[in-house]
Scaffold this motif. Structure first.
Motif, PDB file in Angstrom:
ATOM      1  N   LEU A   1      50.761  48.884  34.809  1.00 39.15           N
ATOM      2  CA  LEU A   1      49.457  49.754  34.945  1.00 39.15           C
ATOM      3  C   LEU A   1      48.374  49.047  33.899  1.00 39.15           C
ATOM      4  O   LEU A   1      47.332  49.088  34.257  1.00 39.15           O
ATOM      5  CB  LEU A   1      49.685  50.970  34.768  1.00 39.15           C
ATOM      6  CG  LEU A   1      50.534  51.848  35.899  1.00 39.15           C
ATOM      7  CD1 LEU A   1      50.845  53.215  35.358  1.00 39.15           C
ATOM      8  CD2 LEU A   1      49.958  51.548  37.185  1.00 39.15           C
ATOM      9  N   LEU A   2      48.730  48.897  32.846  1.00 42.46           N
ATOM     10  CA  LEU A   2      47.730  48.259  31.605  1.00 42.46           C
ATOM     11  C   LEU A   2      47.148  46.984  31.970  1.00 42.46           C
ATOM     12  O   LEU A   2      46.043  46.697  31.971  1.00 42.46           O
ATOM     13  CB  LEU A   2      48.637  48.396  30.399  1.00 42.46           C
ATOM     14  CG  LEU A   2      48.690  49.676  29.705  1.00 42.46           C
ATOM     15  CD1 LEU A   2      49.230  49.313  28.201  1.00 42.46           C
ATOM     16  CD2 LEU A   2      47.334  50.123  29.531  1.00 42.46           C
ATOM     17  N   ASP A   3      47.974  46.098  32.793  1.00 41.01           N
ATOM     18  CA  ASP A   3      47.880  44.611  33.233  1.00 41.01           C
ATOM     19  C   ASP A   3      46.744  44.831  34.203  1.00 41.01           C
ATOM     20  O   ASP A   3      45.851  44.001  34.519  1.00 41.01           O
ATOM     21  CB  ASP A   3      49.075  44.107  33.696  1.00 41.01           C
ATOM     22  CG  ASP A   3      49.878  43.705  32.398  1.00 41.01           C
ATOM     23  OD1 ASP A   3      49.492  43.539  31.343  1.00 41.01           O
ATOM     24  OD2 ASP A   3      51.161  43.392  32.773  1.00 41.01           O
ATOM     25  N   TYR A   4      47.062  45.948  35.274  1.00 45.01           N
ATOM     26  CA  TYR A   4      45.872  46.275  36.085  1.00 45.01           C
ATOM     27  C   TYR A   4      44.601  46.821  35.500  1.00 45.01           C
ATOM     28  O   TYR A   4      43.486  46.189  35.944  1.00 45.01           O
ATOM     29  CB  TYR A   4      46.296  47.040  37.127  1.00 45.01           C
ATOM     30  CG  TYR A   4      45.507  47.436  38.169  1.00 45.01           C
ATOM     31  CD1 TYR A   4      45.390  46.484  39.301  1.00 45.01           C
ATOM     32  CD2 TYR A   4      44.637  48.336  38.098  1.00 45.01           C
ATOM     33  CE1 TYR A   4      44.508  46.873  40.419  1.00 45.01           C
ATOM     34  CE2 TYR A   4      43.674  48.767  39.181  1.00 45.01           C
ATOM     35  CZ  TYR A   4      43.562  48.014  40.290  1.00 45.01           C
ATOM     36  OH  TYR A   4      42.561  48.324  41.286  1.00 45.01           O
ATOM     37  N   LEU A   5      44.502  47.705  34.652  1.00 45.40           N
ATOM     38  CA  LEU A   5      43.628  48.364  34.142  1.00 45.40           C
ATOM     39  C   LEU A   5      42.508  47.577  33.118  1.00 45.40           C
ATOM     40  O   LEU A   5      41.422  47.646  33.358  1.00 45.40           O
ATOM     41  CB  LEU A   5      44.127  49.701  33.580  1.00 45.40           C
ATOM     42  CG  LEU A   5      43.099  50.651  32.837  1.00 45.40           C
ATOM     43  CD1 LEU A   5      41.940  51.104  33.853  1.00 45.40           C
ATOM     44  CD2 LEU A   5      43.522  51.685  31.924  1.00 45.40           C
ATOM     45  N   ILE A   6      43.300  46.995  32.180  1.00 46.80           N
ATOM     46  CA  ILE A   6      42.487  46.490  31.102  1.00 46.80           C
ATOM     47  C   ILE A   6      41.412  45.581  31.356  1.00 46.80           C
ATOM     48  O   ILE A   6      40.270  45.466  30.763  1.00 46.80           O
ATOM     49  CB  ILE A   6      43.333  46.142  29.939  1.00 46.80           C
ATOM     50  CG1 ILE A   6      43.960  47.398  29.278  1.00 46.80           C
ATOM     51  CG2 ILE A   6      42.710  45.236  28.764  1.00 46.80           C
ATOM     52  CD1 ILE A   6      45.112  47.040  28.390  1.00 46.80           C
ATOM     53  N   PRO A   7      41.870  44.548  32.148  1.00 46.15           N
ATOM     54  CA  PRO A   7      40.695  43.618  32.413  1.00 46.15           C
ATOM     55  C   PRO A   7      39.595  44.109  33.211  1.00 46.15           C
ATOM     56  O   PRO A   7      38.676  43.581  33.293  1.00 46.15           O
ATOM     57  CB  PRO A   7      41.520  42.597  33.501  1.00 46.15           C
ATOM     58  CG  PRO A   7      42.730  42.831  33.255  1.00 46.15           C
ATOM     59  CD  PRO A   7      43.290  44.212  32.918  1.00 46.15           C
ATOM     60  N   ARG A   8      39.736  45.225  33.771  1.00 42.18           N
ATOM     61  CA  ARG A   8      38.526  45.922  34.660  1.00 42.18           C
ATOM     62  C   ARG A   8      37.559  46.874  33.658  1.00 42.18           C
ATOM     63  O   ARG A   8      36.726  47.295  34.278  1.00 42.18           O
ATOM     64  CB  ARG A   8      39.170  46.766  35.600  1.00 42.18           C
ATOM     65  CG  ARG A   8      39.961  45.884  36.817  1.00 42.18           C
ATOM     66  CD  ARG A   8      40.670  46.698  37.703  1.00 42.18           C
ATOM     67  NE  ARG A   8      41.246  45.742  38.626  1.00 42.18           N
ATOM     68  CZ  ARG A   8      42.163  44.942  38.665  1.00 42.18           C
ATOM     69  NH1 ARG A   8      42.622  44.524  37.528  1.00 42.18           N
ATOM     70  NH2 ARG A   8      42.464  44.013  39.533  1.00 42.18           N
ATOM     71  N   LEU A   9      37.799  47.134  32.588  1.00 41.64           N
ATOM     72  CA  LEU A   9      37.143  47.722  31.563  1.00 41.64           C
ATOM     73  C   LEU A   9      36.166  47.189  31.063  1.00 41.64           C
ATOM     74  O   LEU A   9      36.251  46.036  30.526  1.00 41.64           O
ATOM     75  CB  LEU A   9      38.189  48.548  30.600  1.00 41.64           C
ATOM     76  CG  LEU A   9      39.118  49.438  30.933  1.00 41.64           C
ATOM     77  CD1 LEU A   9      40.057  49.938  29.758  1.00 41.64           C
ATOM     78  CD2 LEU A   9      38.839  50.580  31.681  1.00 41.64           C
ATOM     79  N   ASN A  10      34.717  47.719  31.045  1.00 39.34           N
ATOM     80  CA  ASN A  10      33.741  46.839  30.274  1.00 39.34           C
ATOM     81  C   ASN A  10      33.686  46.955  29.123  1.00 39.34           C
ATOM     82  O   ASN A  10      33.414  46.034  28.293  1.00 39.34           O
ATOM     83  CB  ASN A  10      32.195  47.594  30.839  1.00 39.34           C
ATOM     84  CG  ASN A  10      32.127  47.364  32.287  1.00 39.34           C
ATOM     85  OD1 ASN A  10      32.510  46.427  32.963  1.00 39.34           O
ATOM     86  ND2 ASN A  10      31.659  48.643  33.000  1.00 39.34           N
ATOM     87  N   THR A  11      34.208  47.928  28.423  1.00 40.95           N
ATOM     88  CA  THR A  11      34.314  48.148  27.043  1.00 40.95           C
ATOM     89  C   THR A  11      35.481  49.046  26.738  1.00 40.95           C
ATOM     90  O   THR A  11      36.042  49.966  27.681  1.00 40.95           O
ATOM     91  CB  THR A  11      33.236  48.852  26.426  1.00 40.95           C
ATOM     92  OG1 THR A  11      33.186  50.388  26.625  1.00 40.95           O
ATOM     93  CG2 THR A  11      31.829  48.428  26.769  1.00 40.95           C
TER      94      THR A  11
END
Length: 125
Positions: A44-54
């Motif tokens: 889930l982190l591998d999916y989420l983190i690249p999509r966060l702007n900050t």
């Protein structure tokens, strides 16, 4: 700081496993626990983190159940754990059902996610 809030754990004993120097660090030991269940979900982190702007980007995680036809699980053996997550053997749980309900994770972002993901369906996992 995660999701705009300070998070911490009290560590009484620790062992250094490794030290890394990287250009774009991502804290790999920050883990999502969907629904408050203490299970490690690095995917889930591998999916989420690249999509966060900050690091302060706001997002929400909704966990629902989604049904899949039993035929999708043809490779699950009778004595394996059931894919539904009950921690029972498949033969004692969902083997005779027409469909199996498994967790479905749905991310909602308060802002448009990181530009590299604009053309991708990003809101479901």
């Amino acid at each position: 700081i995660y999701n705009g809030e300070q998070c911490y754990r009290i560590v009484n004993k620790a062992t250094i496993l490794a030290i890394s120097v990287v250009k774009n660090p991502v804290h790999k030991y920050a883990v999502l626990f969907p629904g408050g269940i203490d299970t490690y979900r690095y995917d889930l982190l591998d999916y989420l983190i690249p999509r966060l702007n900050t690091p302060f980007s706001q997002w929400q995680l909704t966990v629902t159940k989604k049904e899949y036809p039993i035929s999708k699980f043809h490779n699950v053996r009778r004595n394996n754990l059931c894919p539904c997550g009950s921690n029972k053997k498949f033969k004692n749980c969902c083997i005779n059902k027409n469909a199996i309900a498994i967790d479905h994770h749905y991310f909602t972002f308060d802002e448009v996610p990181y530009e590299n993901f604009k053309d991708e369906q990003i809101l479901t996992f």
